[in-house]
Design a protein around this motif. Structure first.
Motif, PDB file in Angstrom:
ATOM      1  N   VAL A  27       0.826  -1.205   0.000  1.00 57.19           N
ATOM      2  CA  VAL A  27       0.000   0.000   0.000  1.00 57.19           C
ATOM      3  C   VAL A  27       0.864   1.260   0.000  1.00 57.19           C
ATOM      4  O   VAL A  27       0.513   2.259  -0.619  1.00 57.19           O
ATOM      5  N   THR A  28       2.010   1.198   0.658  1.00 58.61           N
ATOM      6  CA  THR A  28       2.852   2.390   0.804  1.00 58.61           C
ATOM      7  C   THR A  28       3.990   2.476  -0.209  1.00 58.61           C
ATOM      8  O   THR A  28       4.813   3.383  -0.115  1.00 58.61           O
ATOM      9  N   LYS A  29       4.034   1.583  -1.192  1.00 55.39           N
ATOM     10  CA  LYS A  29       5.196   1.581  -2.099  1.00 55.39           C
ATOM     11  C   LYS A  29       5.341   2.846  -2.931  1.00 55.39           C
ATOM     12  O   LYS A  29       6.420   3.146  -3.399  1.00 55.39           O
ATOM     13  N   GLN A  30       4.286   3.625  -3.096  1.00 60.22           N
ATOM     14  CA  GLN A  30       4.412   4.870  -3.859  1.00 60.22           C
ATOM     15  C   GLN A  30       4.962   6.025  -3.010  1.00 60.22           C
ATOM     16  O   GLN A  30       5.289   7.071  -3.542  1.00 60.22           O
ATOM     17  N   LEU A  31       5.080   5.802  -1.697  1.00 61.64           N
ATOM     18  CA  LEU A  31       5.656   6.823  -0.824  1.00 61.64           C
ATOM     19  C   LEU A  31       7.173   6.776  -0.892  1.00 61.64           C
ATOM     20  O   LEU A  31       7.764   5.786  -1.315  1.00 61.64           O
ATOM     21  N   GLU A  32       7.798   7.842  -0.436  1.00 61.14           N
ATOM     22  CA  GLU A  32       9.255   7.864  -0.365  1.00 61.14           C
ATOM     23  C   GLU A  32       9.718   6.867   0.694  1.00 61.14           C
ATOM     24  O   GLU A  32       8.978   6.526   1.613  1.00 61.14           O
ATOM     25  N   LYS A  33      10.950   6.414   0.569  1.00 63.91           N
ATOM     26  CA  LYS A  33      11.483   5.353   1.426  1.00 63.91           C
ATOM     27  C   LYS A  33      11.367   5.698   2.911  1.00 63.91           C
ATOM     28  O   LYS A  33      10.960   4.865   3.720  1.00 63.91           O
ATOM     29  N   SER A  34      11.680   6.925   3.283  1.00 67.32           N
ATOM     30  CA  SER A  34      11.629   7.315   4.701  1.00 67.32           C
ATOM     31  C   SER A  34      10.198   7.287   5.233  1.00 67.32           C
ATOM     32  O   SER A  34       9.943   6.866   6.364  1.00 67.32           O
ATOM     33  N   ASP A  35       9.232   7.717   4.408  1.00 64.72           N
ATOM     34  CA  ASP A  35       7.822   7.681   4.809  1.00 64.72           C
ATOM     35  C   ASP A  35       7.315   6.248   4.932  1.00 64.72           C
ATOM     36  O   ASP A  35       6.555   5.919   5.838  1.00 64.72           O
ATOM     37  N   ARG A  36       7.739   5.387   3.987  1.00 64.09           N
ATOM     38  CA  ARG A  36       7.341   3.968   4.056  1.00 64.09           C
ATOM     39  C   ARG A  36       7.840   3.336   5.343  1.00 64.09           C
ATOM     40  O   ARG A  36       7.105   2.634   6.035  1.00 64.09           O
ATOM     41  N   LEU A  37       9.093   3.604   5.663  1.00 68.89           N
ATOM     42  CA  LEU A  37       9.697   3.041   6.872  1.00 68.89           C
ATOM     43  C   LEU A  37       8.992   3.551   8.123  1.00 68.89           C
ATOM     44  O   LEU A  37       8.711   2.783   9.049  1.00 68.89           O
ATOM     45  N   GLU A  38       8.672   4.836   8.152  1.00 75.91           N
ATOM     46  CA  GLU A  38       7.975   5.424   9.300  1.00 75.91           C
ATOM     47  C   GLU A  38       6.608   4.768   9.524  1.00 75.91           C
ATOM     48  O   GLU A  38       6.256   4.416  10.646  1.00 75.91           O
ATOM     49  N   VAL A  39       5.857   4.582   8.446  1.00 76.62           N
ATOM     50  CA  VAL A  39       4.536   3.956   8.541  1.00 76.62           C
ATOM     51  C   VAL A  39       4.671   2.513   9.019  1.00 76.62           C
ATOM     52  O   VAL A  39       3.955   2.068   9.919  1.00 76.62           O
ATOM     53  N   LEU A  40       5.601   1.798   8.427  1.00 70.52           N
ATOM     54  CA  LEU A  40       5.817   0.394   8.787  1.00 70.52           C
ATOM     55  C   LEU A  40       6.198   0.248  10.258  1.00 70.52           C
ATOM     56  O   LEU A  40       5.657  -0.611  10.971  1.00 70.52           O
TER      57      LEU A  40
END
Length: 193
Positions: A27-40
């Protein structure tokens, strides 16, 4: 920071957990790497804390309760993804990215619908440019010293004002409006956040 998966003794709990985490990643793959990591990491933290507080339940039952409380990543993360996409698009001024981000945000308020319609209206100027290339009756017309029409007009009583400057003028107007609308969208995002 680095993401660390939770390890379960129960194989079924581990499988459910990995599926949920993979769903979040998709779901978050379109976000930037730092945002993906934060959400995860945020979701993982909630799951871990929930598991620690429910020692009397099985791992699977506690995990399923935690996942139910967090909700489906597709639904829960939709507003965040829409917001981050719009933020990224307004920084880049990329028209396709802006339209995609606005489509994601349409459910988040009337102002996004208005901005979407404003961007679509810019297509009118581009259409007029191409129409002028193929038809000399397209232009900016006056009659009796009053503005009468912008587009296709046929008739001797109308006076075409711009002539050969119609295409460069429409192009400049479209670019100027694009920059203005994108700047207003950026300002709106800054005021809201």
């Amino acid at each position: 920071m680095k993401f660390k998966e939770i390890k379960f003794e129960d194989i079924n709990a581990q499988r459910v957990y990995e599926n949920y985490i993979n769903n979040i990643k998709n779901v978050t793959k379109q976000l930037e790497k730092s945002d993906r990591l934060e959400v995860l990491m945020e979701f993982n933290s909630h799951i871990y804390e929930s598991l620690q507080s429910k020692k009397d339940k099985s791992e699977l039952a506690a995990l399923l309760d935690s996942i139910d409380k967090l909700g489906s990543p597709e639904k829960v993360l939709k507003p965040l993804i829409a917001e981050k996409s719009l933020e990224k698009a307004t920084k880049s001024f990329n028209p396709l990215e802006i339209l995609k981000a606005l489509l994601l945000n349409i459910g988040n308020g009337l102002s996004y619908i208005v901005f979407f319609l404003l961007y679509l209206s810019l297509g009118t100027f581009l259409f007029l440019i191409f129409a002028k290339l193929f038809n000399n009756n397209v232009g900016m017309y006056y009659r009796d010293n009053k503005f009468q029409a912008l587009g296709y007009v046929k008739g001797a009583e109308y006076y075409e004002v711009l002539g050969n400057m119609f295409i460069p003028t429409m192009l400049m107007v479209a670019i100027g409006l694009y920059i203005l609308i994108t700047s207003l969208l950026k300002l709106k995002k800054a005021i809201v956040t």
